[in-house]
Design an enzyme around this catalytic site. Structure first.
Site, mmCIF file in Angstrom:
data_model
loop_
_atom_site.group_PDB
_atom_site.id
_atom_site.type_symbol
_atom_site.label_atom_id
_atom_site.label_comp_id
_atom_site.label_asym_id
_atom_site.label_seq_id
_atom_site.Cartn_x
_atom_site.Cartn_y
_atom_site.Cartn_z
ATOM 1 N N LYS A 211 -0.622 -8.514 6.095
ATOM 2 C CA LYS A 211 -0.836 -7.070 5.994
ATOM 3 C C LYS A 211 -2.154 -6.759 5.286
ATOM 4 C CE LYS A 211 1.067 -5.077 1.796
ATOM 5 N NZ LYS A 211 -0.073 -4.226 1.454
ATOM 6 N N LYS B 281 2.929 -12.720 -3.571
ATOM 7 C CA LYS B 281 1.916 -12.481 -4.601
ATOM 8 C C LYS B 281 1.814 -13.628 -5.598
ATOM 9 C CE LYS B 281 1.260 -7.631 -4.291
ATOM 10 N NZ LYS B 281 0.916 -6.387 -4.939
ATOM 11 N N LYS C 58 -5.097 -3.739 -0.609
ATOM 12 C CA LYS C 58 -6.260 -3.405 -1.426
ATOM 13 C C LYS C 58 -6.628 -4.545 -2.361
ATOM 14 C CE LYS C 58 -3.880 0.197 -3.503
ATOM 15 N NZ LYS C 58 -2.543 -0.227 -3.933
HETATM 16 P P1 ATP Z 1 -1.572 -4.466 -3.518
HETATM 17 O O1 ATP Z 1 -2.267 -5.442 -2.636
HETATM 18 O O2 ATP Z 1 -2.160 -4.374 -4.898
HETATM 19 O O3 ATP Z 1 -0.069 -4.624 -3.526
HETATM 20 P P2 ATP Z 1 -1.326 -2.454 -1.477
HETATM 21 O O4 ATP Z 1 -2.478 -2.191 -0.574
HETATM 22 O O5 ATP Z 1 -0.189 -3.268 -0.957
HETATM 23 O O6 ATP Z 1 -1.881 -3.027 -2.856
HETATM 24 P P3 ATP Z 1 0.502 -0.661 -2.817
HETATM 25 O O7 ATP Z 1 0.052 0.199 -3.936
HETATM 26 O O8 ATP Z 1 1.270 -1.911 -3.139
HETATM 27 O O9 ATP Z 1 -0.776 -1.029 -1.936
HETATM 28 O O10 ATP Z 1 1.375 0.207 -1.803
HETATM 29 C C1 ATP Z 1 1.209 1.634 -1.726
HETATM 30 C C2 ATP Z 1 1.849 2.140 -0.455
HETATM 31 O O11 ATP Z 1 1.060 1.754 0.682
HETATM 32 C C3 ATP Z 1 3.261 1.607 -0.192
HETATM 33 O O12 ATP Z 1 4.033 2.649 0.363
HETATM 34 C C4 ATP Z 1 3.031 0.532 0.835
HETATM 35 O O13 ATP Z 1 4.176 0.305 1.637
HETATM 36 C C5 ATP Z 1 1.891 1.119 1.643
HETATM 37 N N1 ATP Z 1 1.111 0.075 2.276
HETATM 38 C C6 ATP Z 1 0.439 -0.914 1.645
HETATM 39 N N2 ATP Z 1 -0.176 -1.688 2.530
HETATM 40 C C7 ATP Z 1 0.118 -1.188 3.757
HETATM 41 C C8 ATP Z 1 -0.235 -1.559 5.089
HETATM 42 N N3 ATP Z 1 -1.008 -2.613 5.305
HETATM 43 N N4 ATP Z 1 0.239 -0.815 6.108
HETATM 44 C C9 ATP Z 1 1.012 0.265 5.885
HETATM 45 N N5 ATP Z 1 1.391 0.667 4.657
HETATM 46 C C10 ATP Z 1 0.937 -0.051 3.609
HETATM 47 MG MG MG Z 2 1.419 -3.752 -2.260
#
Ligand code: ATP
Ligand code: MG
Length: 343
Positions: free
Chosen positions: A203, A120, A206
């Protein structure tokens, strides 16, 4: 200390950041699993981790909207605020207070190994917020404020949960107590790491600047179909056996997504679609994704028409969460030697 470790009653905690809209990765890796845990009848506590979201800049109005929309997403996906505790992190002060204790327990060297910070912060680590660096300490506090024993998450959070275990163990050791449980990560299912639709080595997130990289839970049927049609793939048909996907991350990702959405194994997907090209597989996947996501999308929009009701649910959840976390925080402060003079 006794030789046999203290048994903590099972309690599940997990959180999602309101750092954007929910993605298919969040749904398959986290939210869908949260609902399964709730439906098993274990005590479940789920949190919109807004204090985590502000480790990178968030427009205040968008953050408020994202927090409420995330709550709507939880409920639309099947979280029942009567059976689970559902709230936003900043309404329960124990998270930030316990995080301070953990800032003093975790070691610089431990945090410097965290790959999420490296990903990040990128090349500009000197300019990242100190909150982004200390993020895993707050995450440990989120979990430990409830003495949670199990945390369902996606693959990407495995390292942070290992750090949570290290922090709990060091605290217990340093103070000669068995106060914090050693948490178990729950990383299960066919889609524990959903990859970007544009890059099979990254990965799905969002916060990714490219909207085409992800499927949002708010996307309509046309957007879902278009994003999957344009998803990066190789020119080969799907293999006849699963190991044929080993060197094909994009194809593997789409197979895993199909499996997780259909609640079948990747082997079953290959048994059905092996030998077929993406011209056939992508539309089938799009139909399945729309079938599963459209009802959630519709329910989220319905819930978002009554923001006051969402805020009421979050407030009630915060009061229930606080009732568990505050006494744990008080005991923790007492162990550390911080004087508590209130009755
Ligand atoms: P950001 O990019 O802001 O970090 P994010 O999409 O990674 O957002 P988080 O809020 O950090 O979302 O994570 C919330 C949950 O979703 C966590 O349990 C994380 O492991 C899961 N998660 C996030 N991205 C993935 C993915 N690509 N595949 C499976 N699980 C995911
Ligand atoms: Mg995340």
């Amino acid at each position: 200390m006794s030789d046999t470790p203290k048994a903590f009653p099972p309690r599940i905690f997990s959180g999602i950041q309101p750092s954007g809209g929910l993605t298919l990765g969040n749904y398959l890796g986290a939210l869908k699993r949260f609902v399964q845990a709730q439906d098993q009848g274990i005590e479940t506590i789920y949190c919109m981790v807004d204090l985590h979201a502000i480790t990178v800049w968030q427009d205040p109005a968008k953050l408020r909207h994202a927090t409420r929309e995330l709550a709507a997403g939880f409920i639309a996906a099947g979280i029942d605020p009567a059976r689970s505790i559902l709230f936003n992190q900043s309404q329960v002060p124990a998270h930030a207070q316990l995080a301070w204790i953990f800032n003093c327990v975790a070691r610089m060297g431990w945090l410097k190994r965290m790959t999420q910070f490296k990903d990040k912060a990128g090349k500009n680590a000197e300019n990242a917020s100190t909150g982004l660096f200390a993020y895993p300490n707050l995450m440990a506090a989120d979990i430990m404020a409830y003495h949670a024993t199990h945390v369902p998450v996606g693959e990407d959070q495995k390292q942070h949960l290992e750090l949570t275990r290290d922090i709990a163990a060091k605290f217990n050791h340093d103070y000669g107590v068995e106060f914090f449980p050693i948490v178990e990560p729950v990383i299960e299912g066919a889609a524990t790491r959903v990859m970007s639709l544009r890059d099979g080595t990254k990965k799905m997130s969002k916060s990714d600047p490219s909207d085409m990289s992800r499927i949002n839970l708010t996307d309509d049927a046309d957007a879902i179909a278009q994003k999957l049609r344009k998803a990066r793939t190789d020119p080969e048909p799907l293999p006849e056996a699963l190991d044929g996907l080993a060197e094909r991350p994009e194809a593997r990702n789409l197979v895993n997504i199909y499996a997780a959405l259909a609640d079948i194994s990747p082997e079953d997907v290959i048994a059905q679609y092996g030998g077929q090209g993406f011209g056939a597989f992508k539309p089938a996947l799009a139909d399945l994704a729309v079938e599963k996501l459209a009802p959630i999308n519709a329910e989220m929009s319905r819930l978002m028409q009554d923001v006051a009701e969402i805020d009421r649910i979050l407030g009630e959840g915060a009061a229930r969460a606080n009732a568990i976390a505050q006494p744990i925080l008080d005991q923790c402060y007492d162990i550390v030697g911080l004087v508590r003079s209130r009755p």
